[in-house]
Design an enzyme around this catalytic site. Structure first.
Site, short mmCIF file in Angstrom:
data_model
loop_
_atom_site.label_atom_id
_atom_site.label_comp_id
_atom_site.label_asym_id
_atom_site.label_seq_id
_atom_site.Cartn_x
_atom_site.Cartn_y
_atom_site.Cartn_z
CG ASP A 67 -34.18 53.17 -37.03
OD1 ASP A 67 -34.36 52.08 -37.60
OD2 ASP A 67 -34.95 53.58 -36.15
CG ASN A 136 -39.94 57.81 -26.57
OD1 ASN A 136 -40.28 57.34 -27.66
ND2 ASN A 136 -38.69 58.06 -26.27
CG HIS A 138 -38.89 56.56 -30.69
ND1 HIS A 138 -38.15 56.04 -29.65
CD2 HIS A 138 -39.16 55.50 -31.49
CE1 HIS A 138 -38.01 54.74 -29.82
NE2 HIS A 138 -38.62 54.39 -30.92
CD GLU A 143 -35.32 58.28 -28.47
OE1 GLU A 143 -36.57 58.34 -28.36
OE2 GLU A 143 -34.65 57.31 -28.07
C1 GLP Z 1 -37.52 51.15 -32.23
C2 GLP Z 1 -37.30 51.58 -33.69
C3 GLP Z 1 -38.54 52.21 -34.25
C4 GLP Z 1 -39.73 51.37 -33.83
C5 GLP Z 1 -39.96 51.56 -32.35
C6 GLP Z 1 -41.03 50.66 -31.78
O1 GLP Z 1 -36.64 51.71 -31.37
N1 GLP Z 1 -36.18 52.44 -33.90
O2 GLP Z 1 -38.43 52.30 -35.66
O3 GLP Z 1 -40.89 51.80 -34.49
O4 GLP Z 1 -38.75 51.49 -31.64
O5 GLP Z 1 -40.58 49.35 -31.67
P1 GLP Z 1 -41.53 48.12 -31.47
O6 GLP Z 1 -42.25 47.94 -32.75
O7 GLP Z 1 -40.61 46.97 -31.17
O8 GLP Z 1 -42.43 48.45 -30.35
#
Ligand code: GLP
Length: 254
Positions: A67, A136, A138, A143
């Protein structure tokens, strides 16, 4: 599904790097689906270390990232393109022409999504998709509520995601509100999936993802249907699951 219990973040990172490393050794021209966020940083550090020791070669590897924020260019320090270069690509011998990330500066949504889907299919699909998980549930930026049939699409970030990711920005108002993300369908088509999670903040999402109903309200729950899913999570992230189950050294939940 195999779920490996890691002692802490570093242990999770080393175990995850082991699997990615094995993938590259078994298939030097592997296509890796890569993720951003805090979860994979330690994994990338470990892979860099092994590369520097001469144990790994990325010259034939292709990468496709999950992304990118809409509105941020590759030179913006908060873009995922910048993140990937500074945390990984700049330190290994991957060919930058074979590292793909959605273009956050493309305003034509359909053009960009079509382009990205084509990139994934032209490189022959993803051999190993690395995933973090949002609090959440995702995956990528898919989402809650995203249809399981989605391919690359434009996402409106949820309040919970904006709050969680605002830590990287000066203030929440400076955060992009939209992103391009690979869809659930793209992710599920990967031949192998490696989900990593660390910290108490992920325990509820991880429990729902692995044990809850399979529902678009918890996007990661679809992973239960993938035939080659490996989860590596630390004790804190697994705390909710460990309150009712044990995990065998071989990765089976009992
Ligand atoms: C972000 C990314 C995801 C990631 C998630 C968790 O928004 N788009 O690909 O896995 O949120 O992030 P983190 O590893 O910083 O907790």
């Amino acid at each position: 599904m195999r779920v490996y219990l890691a002692k802490n973040y570093n242990d999770m990172s080393r175990k995850a790097a082991n699997i990615i490393s094995a993938q590259i050794i078994m298939k030097p021209n592997a296509v890796l689906g890569l993720a951003t966020g805090s979860s994979p940083v330690g994994t990338y550090k470990q892979l860099i270390e092994w590369y520097k020791k001469g144990d790994l070669d990325f010259s034939e590897v292709t990468s496709v990232n999950l992304d990118e924020y809409i509105g941020l260019g590759p030179e913006d320090k908060n873009s995922y393109s910048y993140f990937m270069r500074s945390n990984f690509f700049d330190h290994i011998n991957i060919d930058s022409k074979k590292t793909y990330i959605p273009n956050g500066l493309e305003n034509d949504e359909k053009k960009e999504c079509d382009r990205y889907n084509l990139i994934i299919s032209r490189c022959g699909g993803i051999d190993l998709q690395l995933l973090g998980i949002g609090n959440n549930g995702h995956i990528g930026f898919n989402e809650p509520g995203t249809t399981f049939e989605s391919e690359t699409h434009r996402v409106t970030l949820s309040e919970k995601t904006l709050a969680a990711n605002s830590r990287f920005f000066e203030s929440i108002d400076k955060m992009p509100k939209y992103a391009y993300s690979m869809g659930i369908k793209n992710i599920m088509q990967a031949r192998r999936i490696l989900l990593i999670a660390s910290g108490k903040d992920k325990s509820d999402a991880l429990y729902k993802a692995l044990f809850g109903a399979i529902t678009p309200n918890v996007p990661a729950s679809i992973l239960q249907l993938h035939n080659n899913l490996t989860v590596i999570a630390d004790e804190k992230a697994l705390s909710q699951i460990l309150s009712t189950h044990t995990i065998s050294p071989g990765g089976h939940i009992l």
